[in-house]
Motif scaffolding. Structure first.
Motif, mmCIF file in Angstrom:
data_model
loop_
_atom_site.group_PDB
_atom_site.id
_atom_site.type_symbol
_atom_site.label_atom_id
_atom_site.label_comp_id
_atom_site.label_asym_id
_atom_site.label_seq_id
_atom_site.Cartn_x
_atom_site.Cartn_y
_atom_site.Cartn_z
ATOM 1 N N THR A 55 3.553 -3.997 10.428
ATOM 2 C CA THR A 55 2.693 -3.733 9.277
ATOM 3 C C THR A 55 3.188 -4.745 8.196
ATOM 4 O OG1 THR A 55 2.227 -1.364 10.001
ATOM 5 C CG2 THR A 55 1.977 -1.987 7.492
ATOM 6 N N THR A 89 3.151 -5.732 4.236
ATOM 7 C CA THR A 89 2.737 -5.030 2.675
ATOM 8 C C THR A 89 3.149 -6.154 1.673
ATOM 9 O OG1 THR A 89 3.457 -2.911 3.689
ATOM 10 C CG2 THR A 89 3.203 -3.076 1.142
ATOM 11 N N SER A 126 2.658 -6.677 -2.638
ATOM 12 C CA SER A 126 2.458 -5.807 -3.676
ATOM 13 C C SER A 126 3.143 -6.704 -4.914
ATOM 14 C CB SER A 126 3.250 -4.456 -3.853
ATOM 15 O OG SER A 126 3.112 -4.012 -5.148
ATOM 16 N N LEU A 140 7.005 -2.055 -3.993
ATOM 17 C CA LEU A 140 5.931 -2.011 -3.212
ATOM 18 C C LEU A 140 4.467 -1.253 -3.295
ATOM 19 C CD1 LEU A 140 7.680 -3.403 0.198
ATOM 20 C CD2 LEU A 140 6.632 -4.602 -1.539
ATOM 21 N N PRO A 154 0.142 -1.679 -3.547
ATOM 22 C CA PRO A 154 -0.111 -2.689 -2.777
ATOM 23 C C PRO A 154 -1.548 -3.257 -2.994
ATOM 24 C CG PRO A 154 -0.109 -0.975 -1.176
ATOM 25 C CD PRO A 154 0.244 -0.226 -2.605
ATOM 26 N N THR A 196 -2.254 -4.138 2.585
ATOM 27 C CA THR A 196 -1.317 -3.644 3.605
ATOM 28 C C THR A 196 -2.436 -3.960 4.890
ATOM 29 O OG1 THR A 196 -0.811 -1.940 1.951
ATOM 30 C CG2 THR A 196 -0.745 -1.427 4.574
ATOM 31 N N THR A 250 -1.884 -3.320 9.121
ATOM 32 C CA THR A 250 -1.119 -2.755 10.147
ATOM 33 C C THR A 250 -1.843 -3.353 11.446
ATOM 34 O OG1 THR A 250 -0.036 -0.696 10.835
ATOM 35 C CG2 THR A 250 -2.261 -0.730 10.357
ATOM 36 N N TRP A 258 6.955 -8.713 -0.702
ATOM 37 C CA TRP A 258 6.407 -8.537 0.535
ATOM 38 C C TRP A 258 7.492 -8.115 1.381
ATOM 39 C CZ3 TRP A 258 5.959 -11.659 5.083
ATOM 40 C CH2 TRP A 258 6.809 -12.966 5.031
#
Length: 252
Positions: free
Chosen positions: A29, A31, A33, A38, A41, A44, A46, A67
């Motif tokens: 995953t 992420t 932001s 984070l 975000p 994202t 996944t 990240w």
């Protein structure tokens, strides 16, 4: 994480996020932001099974992002450290494509701007202009209906973030249409100005350039502007004077 490198600045999107594989990972995953924790975000993703993810659209300029990658399998989830990078700010100054002041003589200009051999005769010469020199193009349009010269840069110009191409054109001695053409990463773009008279500054936003009908399509990669051409089209003899070719920045 491997790219963008931790602490990288001047990152231009859309970046590809890459990371090394985690032993035993079933999926990852990603992420991203604007916040160090984070939270909230902007991205994202996944279910990733490879160590890479490319964005479909670029991230806003002049912004710092944080990240992290999380590896998951049946036993749980392990998070990487959080890394940061900053995207490149939009330019505030123009990029000079050619101001024609650096040529030692006529031969140097002619060598830099060979004509398209498929077109009608056209000859570039140095022309004394207010504040410096310009390129004068004398041409006779006949069977081909077009004529042009092209400059291939020793190293591609970086025009990323610029808004378009600006130049000073003196069309007092021609009724020909004028086409500005450039090549980025092997992809051709052009825009044709209809016949006009007089002299003045012309601005063409990059959004108004299109692929020629005979050329393949592709992305507009302004990081690698490799060639610029000036063409005239129509019939009869004439003279066009070109000066101060630049890529101009966003803004008023």
């Amino acid at each position: 994480m491997t790219a963008p490198a931790a602490g990288a600045t001047g990152v231009i999107g859309p970046p590809e996020f890459t990371w090394t594989a985690a032993a035993g990972a079933g999926l990852y995953t990603l992420t991203v932001s604007r916040r160090a924790d984070l939270g909230d975000p902007v991205l994202t993703v996944t279910g990733l099974v490879d160590g890479a993810h490319a964005l479909a659209a670029g991230l806003p300029p002049a912004t710092t992002y944080h990240w992290r990658v999380s590896a998951t399998n049946a036993h749980g989830t392990t998070h990487s450290a959080t890394a940061t990078f900053t995207t490149r700010a939009l330019p505030t100054a123009p990029v000079t494509i050619d101001d024609f002041d650096g040529y030692a003589d006529q031969a140097a200009l002619a060598a830099a701007y060979p004509r398209n051999p498929g077109g009608d005769p056209i000859t570039p010469t140095l022309h004394t202009a207010a504040g410096g020199r310009a390129m004068r193009l004398d041409f006779t349009l006949a069977a081909a209906g077009y004529a042009g010269v092209s400059r291939t840069f020793p190293a591609p110009l970086d025009a990323w973030g610029q808004a378009g191409i600006e130049c000073h054109l003196d069309r007092s001695a021609t009724t020909a249409a004028v086409t500005i053409q450039f090549v980025t990463s092997g992809i051709y773009w052009e825009h044709t100005l209809p016949a006009a008279t007089g002299a003045g500054v012309v601005r063409i936003p990059f959004g108004e350039f299109r692929h020629p009908s005979w050329a393949p399509s592709g992305p507009l990669d302004l990081l690698h502007l490799g060639q610029l051409s000036v063409y005239v089209g129509g019939s009869g003899a004439g003279t066009l004077i070109v000066d101060n070719l630049t890529a101009y920045p966003p803004g008023p």
